[in-house]
Write an enzyme that holds these catalytic residues in place. Structure first.
Site, PDB file in Angstrom:
ATOM      1  CG  MET A 120      -1.968  -1.168   0.992  1.00 20.85           C
ATOM      2  SD  MET A 120      -2.951  -1.773   2.506  1.00 20.85           S
ATOM      3  CE  MET A 120      -3.988  -0.347   2.335  1.00 20.85           C
ATOM      4  CB  CYS A 121       1.708   3.633   2.503  1.00 21.89           C
ATOM      5  SG  CYS A 121      -0.153   3.920   3.057  1.00 21.89           S
ATOM      6  CB  VAL A 122       6.034   0.580   1.185  1.00 24.19           C
ATOM      7  CG1 VAL A 122       7.259   0.424   0.436  1.00 24.19           C
ATOM      8  CG2 VAL A 122       6.265   0.844   2.925  1.00 24.19           C
ATOM      9  CB  THR A 125       5.632   6.421  -1.091  1.00 21.34           C
ATOM     10  OG1 THR A 125       4.512   6.691  -0.247  1.00 21.34           O
ATOM     11  CG2 THR A 125       6.722   7.307  -0.896  1.00 21.34           C
TER      12      THR A 125
END
Length: 193
Positions: A120-122, A125
């Site tokens: 998700m966020c890793v 980004t």
């Protein structure tokens, strides 16, 4: 044996918040992941590299709802010119945040990314960083996530370690996957200088 990888100029620590890395609801193998992240953080600080801690503001009732214990950053932050906290509301740490401008102003071209959640966020980004032309190093042992539950008529549960590896693979050939965070080093000068 170590993996030779050129140094990074900045460390992006994604959502290493209490709800995800401590207590009974921590991601599987959180102590191993945190050891890798703490080593990255120590080396980045020693070399004077830029350190950015991303902190997710989850919705009301979420484990990372702002101002709740789970929302707090787990690792101590030494806020200053070379270490900052950027709050975000989306998976992508660049989305409507000052991250891109901060990296540009600092002359950064090479990033190491670590934290949670791998897929998700890793991943979001890192994907945007790659699209913007940054060199991205992703240490395998310094990011993590949860098991994906079974889905009737689709699949059995998917172990967290497999989810993390698939997230790495899905980033494509431009990301530099490094087996051990201990093999990632940092520098402050711009590439080519």
């Amino acid at each position: 044996m170590t993996t030779q990888v050129p140094p990074a100029q900045a460390l992006i620590v994604v959502d290493v918040q209490a709800a995800f890395v401590s207590g009974p609801d921590a991601v599987p193998d959180a102590p191993r992941m945190l050891e890798g992240i703490e080593g990255l953080l120590a080396r980045a600080r020693t070399e004077g590299a830029l350190v950015v801690h991303l902190q997710n503001d989850g919705p009301t009732g979420a484990a990372d709802e702002p101002k709740t214990p789970g929302w707090e950053l787990h690792l101590p932050v030494r806020e200053g010119r070379r270490e900052v906290v950027i709050r975000k509301t989306e998976d992508d740490g660049f989305h409507e945040t000052p991250l891109g401008a901060l990296l540009t102003e600092a002359g950064i071209s090479d990033l190491a990314v670590c934290g949670v959640m791998s897929e998700m966020c890793v991943s979001a980004t890192a994907r945007t960083a790659l699209a913007l032309g940054y060199r991205v190093v992703l240490p395998h042992d310094a990011h993590g996530t949860y098991d994906i539950p079974a889905a009737p008529d689709i699949s059995d549960a998917v172990p967290a370690a497999m989810v993390s590896r698939v997230a790495e693979w899905a980033l494509g050939s431009d990301v530099e996957i490094v087996p051990r965070a201990a093999d990632v080093t940092f520098r402050t000068e711009r590439r080519g200088q």
